[in-house]
Scaffold this motif. Structure first.
Motif, short mmCIF file in Angstrom:
data_model
loop_
_atom_site.label_atom_id
_atom_site.label_comp_id
_atom_site.label_asym_id
_atom_site.label_seq_id
_atom_site.Cartn_x
_atom_site.Cartn_y
_atom_site.Cartn_z
N PRO A 1 0.82 -1.21 0.00
CA PRO A 1 0.00 0.00 0.00
C PRO A 1 0.86 1.27 0.00
O PRO A 1 1.95 1.29 0.57
CB PRO A 1 -0.79 -0.10 1.31
N GLN A 2 0.35 2.28 -0.68
CA GLN A 2 1.06 3.57 -0.76
C GLN A 2 0.17 4.66 -0.17
O GLN A 2 -1.01 4.44 0.05
CB GLN A 2 1.29 3.96 -2.21
N ILE A 3 0.77 5.86 0.00
CA ILE A 3 -0.03 6.98 0.49
C ILE A 3 -0.53 7.78 -0.72
O ILE A 3 0.24 8.11 -1.62
CB ILE A 3 0.81 7.89 1.41
N CYS B 1 -8.62 1.99 -0.60
CA CYS B 1 -7.86 2.85 0.32
C CYS B 1 -8.57 3.04 1.66
O CYS B 1 -9.78 2.96 1.75
CB CYS B 1 -7.67 4.24 -0.29
N VAL B 2 -7.74 3.34 2.68
CA VAL B 2 -8.26 3.64 4.02
C VAL B 2 -7.71 5.01 4.43
O VAL B 2 -6.52 5.28 4.21
CB VAL B 2 -7.75 2.59 5.06
N GLU B 3 -8.57 5.83 5.00
CA GLU B 3 -8.08 7.16 5.41
C GLU B 3 -7.12 7.03 6.59
O GLU B 3 -7.35 6.24 7.51
CB GLU B 3 -9.25 8.08 5.79
N PHE C 1 -4.59 9.09 2.47
CA PHE C 1 -5.19 7.76 2.45
C PHE C 1 -4.07 6.77 2.14
O PHE C 1 -3.11 7.12 1.47
CB PHE C 1 -6.25 7.65 1.34
N GLN C 2 -4.26 5.56 2.62
CA GLN C 2 -3.26 4.55 2.32
C GLN C 2 -3.94 3.41 1.56
O GLN C 2 -5.03 2.99 1.97
CB GLN C 2 -2.65 4.01 3.61
N GLN D 1 0.71 13.66 -7.28
CA GLN D 1 1.09 13.46 -5.89
C GLN D 1 2.16 14.45 -5.47
O GLN D 1 2.12 15.04 -4.40
CB GLN D 1 1.61 12.04 -5.69
N ALA D 2 3.16 14.66 -6.39
CA ALA D 2 4.27 15.56 -6.07
C ALA D 2 3.74 16.99 -5.89
O ALA D 2 4.13 17.70 -4.97
CB ALA D 2 5.31 15.52 -7.18
N GLY D 3 2.80 17.38 -6.79
CA GLY D 3 2.23 18.72 -6.69
C GLY D 3 1.52 18.90 -5.36
O GLY D 3 1.65 19.92 -4.69
N GLN D 4 0.79 17.85 -4.95
CA GLN D 4 0.06 17.92 -3.70
C GLN D 4 1.02 18.02 -2.51
O GLN D 4 0.79 18.75 -1.56
CB GLN D 4 -0.83 16.68 -3.58
N HIS D 5 2.11 17.25 -2.63
CA HIS D 5 3.15 17.29 -1.59
C HIS D 5 3.67 18.70 -1.42
O HIS D 5 3.79 19.21 -0.31
CB HIS D 5 4.33 16.40 -2.01
N GLU D 6 3.98 19.33 -2.53
CA GLU D 6 4.55 20.67 -2.51
C GLU D 6 3.54 21.65 -1.89
O GLU D 6 3.89 22.48 -1.04
CB GLU D 6 4.90 21.09 -3.96
N LEU D 7 2.28 21.48 -2.31
CA LEU D 7 1.23 22.33 -1.79
C LEU D 7 1.13 22.18 -0.27
O LEU D 7 1.05 23.14 0.49
CB LEU D 7 -0.09 21.91 -2.43
N LEU D 8 1.18 20.93 0.15
CA LEU D 8 1.08 20.62 1.57
C LEU D 8 2.23 21.26 2.34
O LEU D 8 2.06 21.83 3.42
CB LEU D 8 1.12 19.10 1.73
#
Ligand code: ADP
Length: 669
Positions: free
Chosen positions: A20-22, A122-124, A146-147, A227-234
């Motif tokens: 599983p991944q995030i 996925c699970v939150e 989510f994972q 995912q990378a964009g979201q990471h950066e945003l986060l």
């Protein structure tokens, strides 16, 4: 009734090779839409099963599922039973599960056709979310983690179909027949049974001939990019949120400390708030001067299990970090005290103690691993110090903006301390002015009575003496004696008043010498005896040890002090009473002299007032015994002059009094 195991857990139990991944919520939304669009654009009639955490999430997507249901009869949508959502078979199958069902924490979507398959399970993971406040949480919604698994592997998809259909039947057993059809159309049962024998999804993937799979390298890259964009945003959100949190903290600490006009209170509040905000193991804030040898710590913030320094003497002169901060007038942060190897700590300074050794000693004794010291300055003058310690329990590094924040708080603290002190000084000044005003009124009363009354008496006596030449000799003598006594009283008052003014002005040149206390006492006793008729004075006894060290004082003022105290003791004690003088060395390296009498005593609530100018128990206008009311005020000034203390004791009326004062002595080698 609800199910407490997640689909993901069951899937991974069955296919342990799955990793599983995030995924962020924004990625899952994009992926789900892509999977649904693929169904809408195709010509197949796939099996579609979706689970929604909440009813309202389904409402946002309901129109898409209605369209999908027009294309394929096997559509199952599951959502929590909240307001309107319920089991139904209208357009597509809706399955309402209980809100406490584990499904309300999940995001599952399955598309299983003849030629392609995709699934998202996925699970939150709320536990991965930091504690943000409400406004930040809204901002962070898109970044909810989510994972889970996202794959086009057919075997995995079939297993997911089986698990989700099991849940459908759990809530809607009446759909058994339709589910059975799904099993046979999509080959679920046979493959599921087969795959139970093998736990490697890739090897047993026999029908994996996807020609429009979402999992081609391009799609993968797209998801990675998302995912990378979201990471950066986060990351940006987080740093913004952290910055805002810090600003709010500085403001709240500043507001709290600015509210108080009591310097001690200001420091106390700041110590607590700052220690907590920085997650320090220990926070100390103390007032000090650059030249202080040490301070006593009275404000401390501690986290569990850290040794307290409260009430202890905190070395400053021997602390090289303190000396360096004072020299540079700026904060210093050492994050690893045991690895320190910097110039100023290696260089020997003027102190006899070597800086490196003493630094090591302090850090080891108080278990300081990370040490931040910030000076509290006001217009370049050192008012105090802020210290933050990291001991074994917390070794997270403080970053540049943490240090800037503490520095900003130290600056505010400096201003708050000055403000509070200015206010305290003003209060002090006010009190002094009030006292001065009282003295002035007293002085007028004294002048009115003390000066005018004897003057009038003198005038009347001398006029009568002058106008009546035939006055008998005895009468003339009485007239002259009265005039003389009052003239003497006037002289004493003026003399005492000038003496007190001189002492209070601080311009006295103290002529310090080494004196034998016993000799000074004897001198003042003989002065008393010379001024009073023998039978008017009570018995005076001296109890001074012969080995008492020499005192260090101005001899003239010491005799003046002893005479005033002895005079009072004799004045307020009947001739059949007793006056005793004794002396001893006390614990503060001073000699304590006590003059006790068995006379009229003092009410306990007046013990301090007797040292005020013009204080007299009878009031200045109803004096029964001689005196100016200035004797004890003068005595206090004399004792203060050599750094001693003076105080009175008495059990009350007619219980006698004791007057004590301290005086420095010369230490013998
Ligand atoms: P005074 O010239 O009136 O003695 P002091 O300043 O010496 O002025 O003393 C102030 C007042 O303190 C006295 O008037 C008296 O009320 C009280 N006092 C001082 N010494 C004694 C004592 N030994 N016993 C009782 N009262 C005392």
């Amino acid at each position: 009734m609800s199910i407490s195991t997640s689909v993901l857990t069951e899937l991974v139990q069955f296919l342990p090779n799955l990793k599983p991944q995030i995924y962020f919520k924004s990625s899952l939304t994009a992926l789900s839409h892509a999977m649904e669009d693929q169904v809408l654009a195709g010509t197949e009639q796939p099996l579609v099963i979706a689970t929604f955490q909440q009813e309202r999430f389904y409402r946002q997507e309901a129109h898409r599922y209605r369209k999908i249901a027009e294309l394929t009869p096997q559509v199952y949508v599951m959502a929590a039973l909240e307001t309107e959502f319920q089991n139904s078979s209208d357009n597509h199958e809706t399955v309402a599960f209980y809100p406490q069902d584990q499904l309300s924490q999940e995001w599952n979507l399955l598309v299983l056709g003849q030629y392609y398959s995709t699934c998202l399970v996925c699970v939150e993971r709320e536990d991965l979310v930091q504690n943000y406040d409400i406004s930040e949480q809204l901002l962070m919604d898109q970044a909810r983690p989510f994972q889970g698994i996202w794959t086009s592997d057919r075997q995995v998809s079939i297993k997911v179909a089986e698990l989700l259909l099991e849940r459908t039947l759990y809530y809607r057993p009446e759909l058994a027949e339709k589910v059975e059809q799904a099993y046979s159309i999509y080959g679920i049962r046979s493959v599921a049974k087969k795959s139970k024998k093998s736990s490697n999804p890739t090897k047993s993937n026999s029908i994996s001939t996807d020609y429009s799979s979402l999992n081609d390298p391009f799609a993968y890259r797209l998801v990675t990019y998302l995912q990378a964009g979201q990471h950066e945003l986060l990351r940006v959100y987080r740093s913004l949120a952290a910055k805002e949190r810090k600003e709010r903290l500085v403001n709240s600490i500043t507001a709290t400390i600015r509210q108080s006009l009591n310097p001690q209170e200001v420091i106390k509040v700041a110590t607590q708030e700052l220690g907590e905000a920085m997650g320090a193991c220990r926070c100390l804030i103390y007032r000090c001067k650059a030249t202080d040898n040490s301070v006593k710590i009275s404000n401390e913030y501690l986290c569990n299990d850290v040794v307290s320094i409260i009430g202890k003497t905190w070395l400053l002169r021997e602390n090289p970090l303190f000396q360096e901060v004072v020299k540079r007038q700026e904060p210093i942060y050492i994050n690893q005290t045991d690895e320190i190897d910097i110039d100023w700590i290696n260089n020997n300074n003027n102190n006899s103690v070597k800086p490196k050794e003493s630094f090591k000693k302090i850090t080891q004794k108080w278990e300081i691993k990370g040490w931040l010291m910030i000076p509290i300055l006001y217009q370049g003058q050192l008012l105090g110090m802020v210290e933050l310690h990291q001991c074994n329990c917390n070794l997270s590094l403080w970053k540049e903006d943490d240090l800037l924040m503490v520095d900003a708080i130290a600056t505010q603290l400096g201003a708050a301390i000055i403000q509070a002190e200015t206010y305290a000084n003003l209060e002090d000044l006010n009190q002094q002015l009030e006292a001065l005003e009282r003295t002035r009124s007293n002085l007028i009363a004294i002048t009115g009575h003390e000066l005018r009354t004897p003057l009038s008496t003198i005038l009347i006596c001398l006029e009568t003496y002058n106008q009546e030449p035939d006055m008998p000799v005895e009468m003339r003598k009485i007239m002259l004696d009265t005039a003389l006594t009052d003239a003497e009283r006037l002289r004493k008052l003026v003399q005492d008043f000038l003496k007190l003014s001189h002492l209070e002005s601080g311009r006295v040149d103290w002529n310090l010498e080494s004196l034998n206390l016993k000799e000074c006492i004897d001198l003042s006793i003989s002065g008393i005896r010379a001024h009073h008729a023998k039978n008017q004075v009570p018995g005076i006894q001296t109890e001074v040890p012969s080995d008492l060290p020499l005192v260090e004082a101005d001899g003239e003022w010491l005799v003046e002090l002893l005479s005033k105290l002895l005079d009072n003791a004799c004045k307020f004690t009947n001739s059949d009473g007793k006056v005793t003088i004794n002396a001893k060395c006390n614990e503060e390296q001073m000699i304590e002299v006590t003059i006790s009498d068995t006379g009229r005593g003092i009410e306990p609530n007046r013990l301090n007032a007797v040292f005020e100018r013009f204080y007299q128990e009878e009031g200045s206008l109803r004096r029964s015994v001689g005196g100016t009311g200035l004797g004890l005020a003068i005595s206090k000034q004399i004792v203060n002059g050599w750094g001693g203390e003076i105080w009175a004791d008495s059990q009350g009326k007619n219980q006698g009094s004791q007057f004590h004062f301290t005086i420095p002595y010369l230490e013998t080698e």
